[in-house]
Write a protein that holds these residues in place. Structure first.
Motif, PDB file in Angstrom:
ATOM      1  N   SER A  74     -15.337  23.165  20.033  1.00  0.00           N
ATOM      2  CA  SER A  74     -15.083  21.746  19.853  1.00  0.00           C
ATOM      3  C   SER A  74     -16.028  20.922  20.697  1.00  0.00           C
ATOM      4  CB  SER A  74     -13.636  21.444  20.263  1.00  0.00           C
ATOM      5  OG  SER A  74     -13.447  21.725  21.639  1.00  0.00           O
ATOM      6  N   VAL A  75     -16.160  19.720  20.286  1.00  0.00           N
ATOM      7  CA  VAL A  75     -17.080  18.825  20.991  1.00  0.00           C
ATOM      8  C   VAL A  75     -16.628  18.608  22.409  1.00  0.00           C
ATOM      9  CG1 VAL A  75     -18.007  16.480  21.011  1.00  0.00           C
ATOM     10  CG2 VAL A  75     -17.686  17.703  18.840  1.00  0.00           C
ATOM     11  N   GLN A  76     -15.210  18.742  22.602  1.00  0.00           N
ATOM     12  CA  GLN A  76     -14.680  18.485  23.936  1.00  0.00           C
ATOM     13  C   GLN A  76     -15.115  19.555  24.938  1.00  0.00           C
ATOM     14  OE1 GLN A  76     -12.948  18.273  21.162  1.00  0.00           O
ATOM     15  NE2 GLN A  76     -12.245  16.138  21.112  1.00  0.00           N
ATOM     16  N   THR A  77     -15.150  20.842  24.538  1.00  0.00           N
ATOM     17  CA  THR A  77     -15.493  21.894  25.479  1.00  0.00           C
ATOM     18  C   THR A  77     -16.953  22.252  25.406  1.00  0.00           C
ATOM     19  OG1 THR A  77     -14.969  23.642  23.906  1.00  0.00           O
ATOM     20  CG2 THR A  77     -13.175  22.855  25.287  1.00  0.00           C
ATOM     21  N   GLY A  78     -17.426  22.344  24.156  1.00  0.00           N
ATOM     22  CA  GLY A  78     -18.825  22.707  23.981  1.00  0.00           C
ATOM     23  C   GLY A  78     -19.115  24.142  24.326  1.00  0.00           C
ATOM     24  N   LYS A  79     -18.034  25.041  24.435  1.00  0.00           N
ATOM     25  CA  LYS A  79     -18.235  26.441  24.805  1.00  0.00           C
ATOM     26  C   LYS A  79     -18.231  27.317  23.560  1.00  0.00           C
ATOM     27  CE  LYS A  79     -16.041  25.939  29.324  1.00  0.00           C
ATOM     28  NZ  LYS A  79     -14.953  26.405  30.192  1.00  0.00           N
ATOM     29  N   PRO A  80     -19.211  28.211  23.444  1.00  0.00           N
ATOM     30  CA  PRO A  80     -19.253  29.106  22.293  1.00  0.00           C
ATOM     31  C   PRO A  80     -18.283  30.278  22.455  1.00  0.00           C
ATOM     32  CG  PRO A  80     -21.104  29.583  23.712  1.00  0.00           C
ATOM     33  CD  PRO A  80     -20.369  28.429  24.339  1.00  0.00           C
ATOM     34  N   THR A  81     -17.760  30.891  21.324  1.00  0.00           N
ATOM     35  CA  THR A  81     -16.952  32.110  21.325  1.00  0.00           C
ATOM     36  C   THR A  81     -17.558  33.124  20.383  1.00  0.00           C
ATOM     37  OG1 THR A  81     -15.519  30.779  19.903  1.00  0.00           O
ATOM     38  CG2 THR A  81     -14.571  31.548  21.955  1.00  0.00           C
ATOM     39  N   HIS A  82     -17.306  34.418  20.691  1.00  0.00           N
ATOM     40  CA  HIS A  82     -17.808  35.531  19.879  1.00  0.00           C
ATOM     41  C   HIS A  82     -16.615  36.253  19.252  1.00  0.00           C
ATOM     42  CE1 HIS A  82     -21.997  35.378  21.397  1.00  0.00           C
ATOM     43  NE2 HIS A  82     -21.400  34.836  22.457  1.00  0.00           N
ATOM     44  N   SER A  83     -16.585  36.427  17.934  1.00  0.00           N
ATOM     45  CA  SER A  83     -15.533  37.203  17.270  1.00  0.00           C
ATOM     46  C   SER A  83     -15.925  38.663  17.274  1.00  0.00           C
ATOM     47  CB  SER A  83     -15.312  36.705  15.834  1.00  0.00           C
ATOM     48  OG  SER A  83     -16.462  36.940  15.053  1.00  0.00           O
ATOM     49  N   SER A  84     -14.909  39.545  17.288  1.00  0.00           N
ATOM     50  CA  SER A  84     -15.168  40.986  17.339  1.00  0.00           C
ATOM     51  C   SER A  84     -15.752  41.473  16.038  1.00  0.00           C
ATOM     52  CB  SER A  84     -13.856  41.734  17.624  1.00  0.00           C
ATOM     53  OG  SER A  84     -14.013  43.106  17.447  1.00  0.00           O
ATOM     54  N   ALA A  85     -16.601  42.538  16.134  1.00  0.00           N
ATOM     55  CA  ALA A  85     -17.191  43.145  14.956  1.00  0.00           C
ATOM     56  C   ALA A  85     -16.130  43.895  14.159  1.00  0.00           C
ATOM     57  CB  ALA A  85     -18.308  44.101  15.347  1.00  0.00           C
ATOM     58  N   MET A  86     -14.989  44.307  14.776  1.00  0.00           N
ATOM     59  CA  MET A  86     -13.938  45.048  14.090  1.00  0.00           C
ATOM     60  C   MET A  86     -13.056  44.130  13.261  1.00  0.00           C
ATOM     61  SD  MET A  86     -14.279  48.248  14.780  1.00  0.00           S
ATOM     62  CE  MET A  86     -12.693  48.911  14.384  1.00  0.00           C
ATOM     63  N   ARG A  94      12.411  60.875  13.363  1.00  0.00           N
ATOM     64  CA  ARG A  94      11.828  59.532  13.262  1.00  0.00           C
ATOM     65  C   ARG A  94      10.306  59.657  13.273  1.00  0.00           C
ATOM     66  NH1 ARG A  94      13.622  54.571  13.285  1.00  0.00           N
ATOM     67  NH2 ARG A  94      12.447  52.815  14.161  1.00  0.00           N
ATOM     68  N   TYR A  95       9.691  59.200  12.199  1.00  0.00           N
ATOM     69  CA  TYR A  95       8.243  59.297  12.037  1.00  0.00           C
ATOM     70  C   TYR A  95       7.611  57.929  12.300  1.00  0.00           C
ATOM     71  CZ  TYR A  95       8.861  63.908   9.965  1.00  0.00           C
ATOM     72  OH  TYR A  95       9.162  65.235   9.760  1.00  0.00           O
ATOM     73  N   THR A  96       6.457  57.959  13.011  1.00  0.00           N
ATOM     74  CA  THR A  96       5.785  56.719  13.411  1.00  0.00           C
ATOM     75  C   THR A  96       4.311  56.775  13.031  1.00  0.00           C
ATOM     76  OG1 THR A  96       7.295  56.411  15.280  1.00  0.00           O
ATOM     77  CG2 THR A  96       5.208  55.197  15.346  1.00  0.00           C
ATOM     78  N   LEU A  97       3.823  55.690  12.474  1.00  0.00           N
ATOM     79  CA  LEU A  97       2.398  55.507  12.205  1.00  0.00           C
ATOM     80  C   LEU A  97       1.874  54.426  13.139  1.00  0.00           C
ATOM     81  CD1 LEU A  97      -0.263  55.721  10.586  1.00  0.00           C
ATOM     82  CD2 LEU A  97       0.714  54.062   8.960  1.00  0.00           C
ATOM     83  N   GLU A  98       0.817  54.772  13.901  1.00  0.00           N
ATOM     84  CA  GLU A  98       0.209  53.803  14.820  1.00  0.00           C
ATOM     85  C   GLU A  98      -1.217  53.516  14.377  1.00  0.00           C
ATOM     86  OE1 GLU A  98      -1.295  54.293  19.194  1.00  0.00           O
ATOM     87  OE2 GLU A  98       0.843  53.711  19.282  1.00  0.00           O
ATOM     88  N   LEU A  99      -1.527  52.260  14.231  1.00  0.00           N
ATOM     89  CA  LEU A  99      -2.871  51.806  13.861  1.00  0.00           C
ATOM     90  C   LEU A  99      -3.488  51.084  15.055  1.00  0.00           C
ATOM     91  CD1 LEU A  99      -2.061  50.324  10.324  1.00  0.00           C
ATOM     92  CD2 LEU A  99      -2.999  52.588  10.848  1.00  0.00           C
ATOM     93  N   GLN A 100      -4.804  51.330  15.269  1.00  0.00           N
ATOM     94  CA  GLN A 100      -5.451  50.715  16.430  1.00  0.00           C
ATOM     95  C   GLN A 100      -6.918  50.460  16.128  1.00  0.00           C
ATOM     96  OE1 GLN A 100      -5.047  52.954  20.031  1.00  0.00           O
ATOM     97  NE2 GLN A 100      -5.966  51.395  21.331  1.00  0.00           N
ATOM     98  N   ASN A 101      -7.406  49.293  16.574  1.00  0.00           N
ATOM     99  CA  ASN A 101      -8.839  48.992  16.557  1.00  0.00           C
ATOM    100  C   ASN A 101      -9.168  48.173  17.795  1.00  0.00           C
ATOM    101  OD1 ASN A 101      -8.039  46.364  16.018  1.00  0.00           O
ATOM    102  ND2 ASN A 101      -8.566  46.442  13.838  1.00  0.00           N
ATOM    103  N   GLY A 102     -10.395  47.677  17.842  1.00  0.00           N
ATOM    104  CA  GLY A 102     -10.828  46.960  19.041  1.00  0.00           C
ATOM    105  C   GLY A 102     -10.076  45.678  19.293  1.00  0.00           C
ATOM    106  N   SER A 103      -9.402  45.156  18.276  1.00  0.00           N
ATOM    107  CA  SER A 103      -8.696  43.888  18.433  1.00  0.00           C
ATOM    108  C   SER A 103      -7.226  44.051  18.763  1.00  0.00           C
ATOM    109  CB  SER A 103      -8.833  43.057  17.152  1.00  0.00           C
ATOM    110  OG  SER A 103     -10.174  42.732  16.908  1.00  0.00           O
ATOM    111  N   GLY A 104      -6.698  45.275  18.664  1.00  0.00           N
ATOM    112  CA  GLY A 104      -5.283  45.466  18.970  1.00  0.00           C
ATOM    113  C   GLY A 104      -4.721  46.681  18.266  1.00  0.00           C
ATOM    114  N   LYS A 105      -3.412  46.835  18.372  1.00  0.00           N
ATOM    115  CA  LYS A 105      -2.745  47.964  17.719  1.00  0.00           C
ATOM    116  C   LYS A 105      -1.366  47.540  17.241  1.00  0.00           C
ATOM    117  CE  LYS A 105      -0.985  49.945  22.061  1.00  0.00           C
ATOM    118  NZ  LYS A 105      -0.964  51.155  22.906  1.00  0.00           N
ATOM    119  N   ALA A 106      -0.847  48.321  16.299  1.00  0.00           N
ATOM    120  CA  ALA A 106       0.484  48.064  15.742  1.00  0.00           C
ATOM    121  C   ALA A 106       1.066  49.393  15.272  1.00  0.00           C
ATOM    122  CB  ALA A 106       0.398  47.070  14.584  1.00  0.00           C
TER     123      ALA A 106
END
Length: 463
Positions: free
Chosen positions: A28-40, A112-124
């Motif tokens: 935003s014009v107020q901060t003027g700071k750049p951000t980088h989104s993850s490649a994942m 009880r069976y569980t599936l876990e998914l994970q990448n660089g941005s988080g997991k569930a």
């Protein structure tokens, strides 16, 4: 300056795109700071797995399509699954699709069976339960052939010559299938669905109002060596339904056929009271009838359960064997409803039997799950088999009970006097015949007439 800064940012963006790096975007014009989104990209959403009820030998399959690239791991009860621990287990990932398959399902696969998914941005992760509807093996064996069982029961030989039939008394709560199971027993031997004992759909009041005996005949019209007595149903409220005193009296053989149950118990001196029952009048096996699909409701009804326990204690005091017939088991388990051959592997039926054994105090090997004919119009071989198996066990229990049972009649002093009078009368007749006291013949004749009158009086009064 602002135009120059814009040109620099566009140059950096183009360079980053060529190098495959994150893109620098303007804040935003107020901060003027750049951000980088993850490649994942974004973090994965929570997998939504469904609980599964599986029959023995079936296949367990879990499938989930992820909404982004992510690594997937499967676990059971917290233990990681690799797919190498058992040849029945297959784990496969196809792009965004995640698969877990287990073939030839067994009891050990429950959990009880569980599936876990994970990448660089988080997991569930997401979980689901697997339940096996059956045990790995049948907990009771059954020969699914009706002809042999019918033949054995049709020619069954009673162990006590004093009786010509075994008597089974059916009792239990209203609407649990007492009359229906009598009809089912008769249907098996008639080869068609019959309705000798009138039955009705479940209601709050008993449909059976009389104590009645039902014989069973085969297709040739031959009477089989056992009879069933139907009784009024038990109800929750005190004074409602059949009274426990009447059931106990029936067990002892004091209730005559056709007695109409009342709000007060049958008493000595009533016209329907059998004062001197013989062994054939007495009950040789007490059969408690309960509905398997409604047992959870019965389990919480302490009044009815206590009535059933009271009757059972009375039967136990007399040494009479007791069994439980669990009706409508096809409504307890979807597998059994689809195929009755699963009746002795079903966990639902077995667990219901265990609970009824605990509540009623009847051992497991005296509880027989059956499918009674309640909606069918034609007989079925598998239904006949489970009914015949229950009847065979009941018949053997009753026959063992009467084997060494000798009927002892309680003789009153007046009755003894009557027998003595008869004996004296016979003796006097012998004396007269041989003419040993011919000179006293006139007096003897008077004496004989007097004895005849006394004996007649004793017999007329029922001593």
């Amino acid at each position: 300056m602002r135009g120059r800064r814009k040109e620099e940012m566009e140059s950096e963006t183009a360079l980053c795109s060529r190098l495959g790096l994150g893109v620098v975007v303007a804040d935003s014009v107020q901060t003027g700071k750049p951000t980088h989104s993850s490649a994942m990209g974004s973090s994965p959403s929570q997998p939504q797995l469904q609980d599964q009820n599986v029959k023995r030998g079936g296949t367990i399959t879990f499938t989930w399509r992820a909404d982004c690239e992510a690594t997937a791991t499967w676990s059971k009860n917290g233990q990681l699954l690799s797919g190498k621990e058992d040849r029945r287990v297959t784990i496969r990932h196809d792009n965004l699709n995640k698969y877990l398959t287990i073939t030839d399902a067994r009891e050990e696969d429950e959990g009880r069976y569980t599936l876990e998914l994970q990448n660089g941005s988080g997991k569930a992760s997401g979980s689901a339960n697997v339940k096996l509807l059956e045990y790995d093996s049948d907990w009771r064996n059954l020969d699914w052939k009706t002809s042999e069982l019918k033949k054995k029961l049709g020619s069954f030989t009673l162990s006590n010559p004093q009786i010509n039939h075994l008597r089974f008394l059916l009792h239990g709560p209203v609407g649990h299938g007492k009359s229906s199971i009598i009809n089912s027993f008769n249907s098996v031997f008639q080869g068609r669905v019959t309705e000798k004992a009138q039955s009705a759909s479940y209601s709050g009041n008993s449909f059976t109002l009389e104590y009645q005996t039902y014989q069973v005949k085969d297709t040739q019209g031959r009477t089989l060596p056992f009879v069933f007595n139907d009784s009024m149903g038990l109800e929750t409220l005190q004074g409602a339904g059949v009274l426990t005193d009447d059931i106990i009296a029936a067990i002892q053989g004091h209730v005559k056929d056709g007695y109409k149950f009342k709000r007060s118990p049958l008493r000595k001196g009533d016209k329907d009271y059998n004062r001197n029952p013989i062994l054939s009048d007495q009950v040789h096996c007490l059969v408690s009838v309960i509905r398997g699909d409604r047992f959870p409701l019965l389990e919480d009804d302490d009044n009815i359960l206590e009535k059933m326990r009271t009757v059972r204690r009375a039967a136990s005091d007399l040494g009479i064997p007791q069994v439980v017939i669990m009706t409508y088991v096809d409504l307890c388990c979807p597998l059994v409803n689809k195929d009755l051959r699963h009746i002795y592997s079903s966990k639902a039926i077995h667990r219901t039997m265990q609970r009824s054994s605990k509540k009623l105090g009847v051992p497991m090997n005296h509880i027989f799950p059956v499918k009674n004919y309640h909606q069918e119009t034609k007989v079925d071989n598998k239904t006949d088999c489970v009914i015949l198996e229950a009847l065979e066990k009941i018949t053997h229990l009753a026959n063992d009970y009467v084997e060494n049972k000798t009927h002892h009649v309680k003789v009153s002093p007046l009755k003894i006097a009557g027998y003595i009078g008869c004996a004296i009368f016979g003796l006097v007749c012998i004396i007269i015949v041989f003419g040993l006291v011919a000179e006293l013949f006139e007096y003897s004749l008077y004496f004989v007439i007097m004895l005849l009158f006394v004996c007649f009086l004793f017999r007329y009064l029922g001593f």
